[in-house]
Write an enzyme that holds these catalytic residues in place. Structure first.
Site, PDB file in Angstrom:
ATOM      1  N   GLY A  11      38.701  33.542  15.797  1.00 38.32           N
ATOM      2  CA  GLY A  11      39.665  32.706  16.532  1.00 38.32           C
ATOM      3  C   GLY A  11      41.101  33.199  16.420  1.00 38.32           C
ATOM      4  O   GLY A  11      42.046  32.428  16.602  1.00 38.32           O
ATOM      5  N   THR A  13      43.032  34.880  18.263  1.00 38.64           N
ATOM      6  CA  THR A  13      43.948  34.853  19.412  1.00 38.64           C
ATOM      7  C   THR A  13      44.174  33.422  19.912  1.00 38.64           C
ATOM      8  O   THR A  13      44.785  33.224  20.960  1.00 38.64           O
ATOM      9  CB  THR A  13      43.425  35.710  20.591  1.00 38.64           C
ATOM     10  OG1 THR A  13      42.230  35.097  21.074  1.00 38.64           O
ATOM     11  CG2 THR A  13      43.149  37.149  20.169  1.00 38.64           C
ATOM     12  N   ILE A  16      46.470  28.536  17.057  1.00 40.17           N
ATOM     13  CA  ILE A  16      46.997  28.690  15.689  1.00 40.17           C
ATOM     14  C   ILE A  16      46.569  30.019  15.087  1.00 40.17           C
ATOM     15  O   ILE A  16      47.288  30.581  14.245  1.00 40.17           O
ATOM     16  CB  ILE A  16      46.594  27.486  14.787  1.00 40.17           C
ATOM     17  CG1 ILE A  16      47.588  27.339  13.646  1.00 40.17           C
ATOM     18  CG2 ILE A  16      45.166  27.578  14.276  1.00 40.17           C
ATOM     19  CD1 ILE A  16      49.008  27.076  14.032  1.00 40.17           C
ATOM     20  N   GLY A  17      45.430  30.557  15.571  1.00 39.64           N
ATOM     21  CA  GLY A  17      44.956  31.834  15.042  1.00 39.64           C
ATOM     22  C   GLY A  17      45.991  32.939  15.189  1.00 39.64           C
ATOM     23  O   GLY A  17      46.137  33.800  14.319  1.00 39.64           O
ATOM     24  N   LYS A 133      34.281  18.584  11.200  1.00 35.74           N
ATOM     25  CA  LYS A 133      34.920  19.267  10.064  1.00 35.74           C
ATOM     26  C   LYS A 133      34.340  18.776   8.731  1.00 35.74           C
ATOM     27  O   LYS A 133      34.214  19.541   7.782  1.00 35.74           O
ATOM     28  CB  LYS A 133      36.445  19.079  10.096  1.00 35.74           C
ATOM     29  CG  LYS A 133      37.119  19.897  11.200  1.00 35.74           C
ATOM     30  CD  LYS A 133      38.638  19.855  11.127  1.00 35.74           C
ATOM     31  CE  LYS A 133      39.244  20.696  12.247  1.00 35.74           C
ATOM     32  NZ  LYS A 133      40.720  20.663  12.255  1.00 35.74           N
ATOM     33  N   ARG A 137      32.672  21.063   5.723  1.00 33.25           N
ATOM     34  CA  ARG A 137      32.953  20.979   4.275  1.00 33.25           C
ATOM     35  C   ARG A 137      31.659  20.775   3.487  1.00 33.25           C
ATOM     36  O   ARG A 137      31.471  21.362   2.423  1.00 33.25           O
ATOM     37  CB  ARG A 137      33.936  19.836   3.980  1.00 33.25           C
ATOM     38  CG  ARG A 137      35.351  20.151   4.408  1.00 33.25           C
ATOM     39  CD  ARG A 137      36.337  19.183   3.776  1.00 33.25           C
ATOM     40  NE  ARG A 137      37.690  19.437   4.235  1.00 33.25           N
ATOM     41  CZ  ARG A 137      38.775  18.825   3.737  1.00 33.25           C
ATOM     42  NH1 ARG A 137      38.639  17.932   2.787  1.00 33.25           N
ATOM     43  NH2 ARG A 137      39.980  19.109   4.199  1.00 33.25           N
TER      44      ARG A 137
HETATM   45  N1  LIG Z   1      47.470  20.161  13.366  1.00 32.73           N
HETATM   46  C1  LIG Z   1      47.505  20.121  14.685  1.00 32.73           C
HETATM   47  O1  LIG Z   1      48.402  19.506  15.284  1.00 32.73           O
HETATM   48  C2  LIG Z   1      46.458  20.875  15.451  1.00 32.73           C
HETATM   49  C3  LIG Z   1      46.604  21.080  16.821  1.00 32.73           C
HETATM   50  C4  LIG Z   1      45.638  21.852  17.480  1.00 32.73           C
HETATM   51  C5  LIG Z   1      44.569  22.381  16.764  1.00 32.73           C
HETATM   52  N2  LIG Z   1      44.448  22.146  15.424  1.00 32.73           N
HETATM   53  C6  LIG Z   1      43.319  22.718  14.652  1.00 32.73           C
HETATM   54  O2  LIG Z   1      43.493  24.120  14.569  1.00 32.73           O
HETATM   55  C7  LIG Z   1      42.218  24.763  14.572  1.00 32.73           C
HETATM   56  C8  LIG Z   1      42.196  25.835  15.656  1.00 32.73           C
HETATM   57  O3  LIG Z   1      42.398  25.201  16.908  1.00 32.73           O
HETATM   58  P1  LIG Z   1      43.139  25.920  18.118  1.00 32.73           P
HETATM   59  O4  LIG Z   1      43.613  24.853  19.030  1.00 32.73           O
HETATM   60  O5  LIG Z   1      44.109  26.919  17.568  1.00 32.73           O
HETATM   61  O6  LIG Z   1      41.917  26.684  18.756  1.00 32.73           O
HETATM   62  P2  LIG Z   1      41.786  27.251  20.254  1.00 32.73           P
HETATM   63  O7  LIG Z   1      43.030  27.942  20.634  1.00 32.73           O
HETATM   64  O8  LIG Z   1      41.224  26.188  21.131  1.00 32.73           O
HETATM   65  O9  LIG Z   1      40.576  28.292  20.043  1.00 32.73           O
HETATM   66  C9  LIG Z   1      40.633  29.303  19.077  1.00 32.73           C
HETATM   67  C10 LIG Z   1      39.564  30.328  19.347  1.00 32.73           C
HETATM   68  O10 LIG Z   1      38.268  29.838  19.016  1.00 32.73           O
HETATM   69  C11 LIG Z   1      37.294  30.641  19.702  1.00 32.73           C
HETATM   70  N3  LIG Z   1      36.203  29.862  20.301  1.00 32.73           N
HETATM   71  C12 LIG Z   1      34.967  30.300  20.509  1.00 32.73           C
HETATM   72  N4  LIG Z   1      34.185  29.378  21.051  1.00 32.73           N
HETATM   73  C13 LIG Z   1      34.945  28.303  21.232  1.00 32.73           C
HETATM   74  C14 LIG Z   1      34.681  27.012  21.764  1.00 32.73           C
HETATM   75  N5  LIG Z   1      33.499  26.643  22.240  1.00 32.73           N
HETATM   76  N6  LIG Z   1      35.695  26.154  21.800  1.00 32.73           N
HETATM   77  C15 LIG Z   1      36.902  26.483  21.328  1.00 32.73           C
HETATM   78  N7  LIG Z   1      37.188  27.711  20.799  1.00 32.73           N
HETATM   79  C16 LIG Z   1      36.219  28.598  20.749  1.00 32.73           C
HETATM   80  C17 LIG Z   1      38.057  31.410  20.783  1.00 32.73           C
HETATM   81  O11 LIG Z   1      38.228  32.724  20.288  1.00 32.73           O
HETATM   82  P3  LIG Z   1      37.305  33.965  20.652  1.00 32.73           P
HETATM   83  O12 LIG Z   1      37.165  34.024  22.124  1.00 32.73           O
HETATM   84  O13 LIG Z   1      38.063  35.096  20.074  1.00 32.73           O
HETATM   85  O14 LIG Z   1      36.011  33.677  19.957  1.00 32.73           O
HETATM   86  C18 LIG Z   1      39.413  30.741  20.794  1.00 32.73           C
HETATM   87  O15 LIG Z   1      40.467  31.593  21.159  1.00 32.73           O
HETATM   88  C19 LIG Z   1      41.176  23.666  14.771  1.00 32.73           C
HETATM   89  O16 LIG Z   1      40.611  23.353  13.529  1.00 32.73           O
HETATM   90  C20 LIG Z   1      41.974  22.501  15.317  1.00 32.73           C
HETATM   91  O17 LIG Z   1      41.426  21.247  14.978  1.00 32.73           O
HETATM   92  C21 LIG Z   1      45.385  21.426  14.762  1.00 32.73           C
END
Ligand SMILES: NC(=O)c1ccc[n+]([C@@H]2O[C@H](COP(=O)([O-])OP(=O)(O)OC[C@H]3O[C@@H](n4cnc5c(N)ncnc54)[C@H](OP(=O)(O)O)[C@@H]3O)[C@@H](O)[C@H]2O)c1
Length: 319
Positions: A11, A13, A16-17, A133, A137
């Site tokens: 993840g 790209t 948050i990644g 989540k 854990r």
């Molecule tokens: N604290 C906050 O305010 C907050 C806000 C948003 C998110 N978060 C948390 O941060 C973490 C990452 O979330 P994010 O929003 O950064 O992720 P995101 O941008 O939605 O996805 C990250 C990567 O996950 C991979 N992926 C593969 N299959 C997927 C699927 N079915 N659905 C979604 N992603 C998939 C994709 O990468 P590839 O194509 O390279 O596999 C995608 O680029 C999560 O645990 C989320 O709960 C927290």
């Protein structure tokens, strides 16, 4: 860990990644090989991000997270897995953990957390957005004893387009720079801890480099603690104007939350998380930043400035 750690990031790209991989690359002398595992789709849809990572010496491994052979091949020679998979792929981490458990060279697994504390209080176990989540854990409790974990619990992201942004569901809280209008949650005076996305990356990198302090813990880290009213005051100072203000009291937020879940609305998760934050679910007696050597974090003022710039840019005509 005696030798430098070889890392594999899922993840990398994503929203948050990209901050996590940036912070890891910035600390590259602390690590051995840095690799990301990404989907064929991302490889073609995000060529600039992928090429930028390649130029920084990151190995790009392409495959499907659900394909056992591709994942096992990617695990070869790796000792640390960092997952930043999105909400739609949280459960997909369970087989990734089981495969890590079968791979003796893997010693650490950081699951995709980076948000609301899913074990904040006894009530947390019933919150709908936490269910996947919590299962992750539980899966990490079932592995061999020399496969360690850390949960990087950051609370809500402060940056635009997150907490300090203009929301598409303004009753759930918004800071709208162009309309000079805010909707504050609760009575506006409740304290909330927020984390800058760049600091999320920093916290993850420090978790890895301060493993003796981090191992097998949920680290409660954040950039600062503030209130919605304080945030509004900073927006007003930076925009040199007085904004119009409305409030969404907790009982209204709870009603919006219920209605959204009843209707299967996509914003249901956001309402639940914002209700939890407004109830005080981001507050602790102490933060764990210093346990992992983080003494400096981004300020509210810096993030408000950034949000103002981005909200104005968003409306500027594109050439
Ligand atoms: N604290 C906050 O305010 C907050 C806000 C948003 C998110 N978060 C948390 O941060 C973490 C990452 O979330 P994010 O929003 O950064 O992720 P995101 O941008 O939605 O996805 C990250 C990567 O996950 C991979 N992926 C593969 N299959 C997927 C699927 N079915 N659905 C979604 N992603 C998939 C994709 O990468 P590839 O194509 O390279 O596999 C995608 O680029 C999560 O645990 C989320 O709960 C927290």
């Amino acid at each position: 860990m005696a030798d430098k750690s070889n890392l594999l990031i899922f993840g990398a790209t994503g929203s948050i990644g990209k901050y996590i991989i940036d912070a890891i690359v910035n600390a590259r002398d602390s690590f051995g090989r840095i690799a990301i595992f990404t989907s064929p789709n991302t490889l073609t849809s995000k060529p600039d991000e992928i090429n930028a990572l390649r130029h920084k010496g990151v190995d790009i491994l392409v495959g499907n997270i659900a394909n056992r052979d591709e994942v096992l091949k990617a695990y070869d020679g790796v000792d640390t897995i960092i997952s930043a998979l999105g909400r739609g792929a949280i459960a997909a981490q369970i087989p990734l953990i089981q495969l890590a458990n079968e791979t003796p060279n893997i010693k650490r697994f950081l699951p995709s957390e980076y948000g609301t504390d899913i074990e904040y209080s006894p009530a947390s176990q019933h919150e709908k957005p936490h269910q996947q989540k919590l299962k992750v854990r539980a899966a990490l409790k079932e592995v061999r004893s020399d496969l360690e974990y850390a949960y990087v619990v950051t609370g809500p992201y402060a940056d635009f387009p997150f907490y300090l942004g203009r929301s598409r569901s303004p009753r759930g809280g918004t800071f709208d720079v162009v309309a000079k209008k805010a909707v504050l949650l609760g009575d506006g005076q409740g304290r909330i801890s927020l984390t800058a996305c760049a600091d999320v990356g920093k916290f993850v990198a420090h978790t890895l480099t301060h493993w003796d302090a981090a191992r097998n813990r949920a680290l409660k880290v954040n950039s600062f603690t503030t209130t919605p009213a304080e945030i509004l005051a900073v927006f007003e100072t930076h925009t040199k104007s007085t904004w119009s203000v409305e409030y969404t009291p907790l009982d209204e937020l709870r009603a919006l939350e219920k209605e959204a879940w009843d209707n299967g609305a996509p914003e249901a998760t956001v309402y639940t998380l914002r209700r939890i934050w407004t109830e005080g679910g981001t507050l602790y007696d102490r933060r764990d930043n210093e346990d992992i050597g983080v003494t400096q974090t981004t300020t509210l003022s810096e993030l408000v400035e950034d949000s103002i710039r981005k909200q104005v840019e968003e409306l500027a005509p594109k050439h």
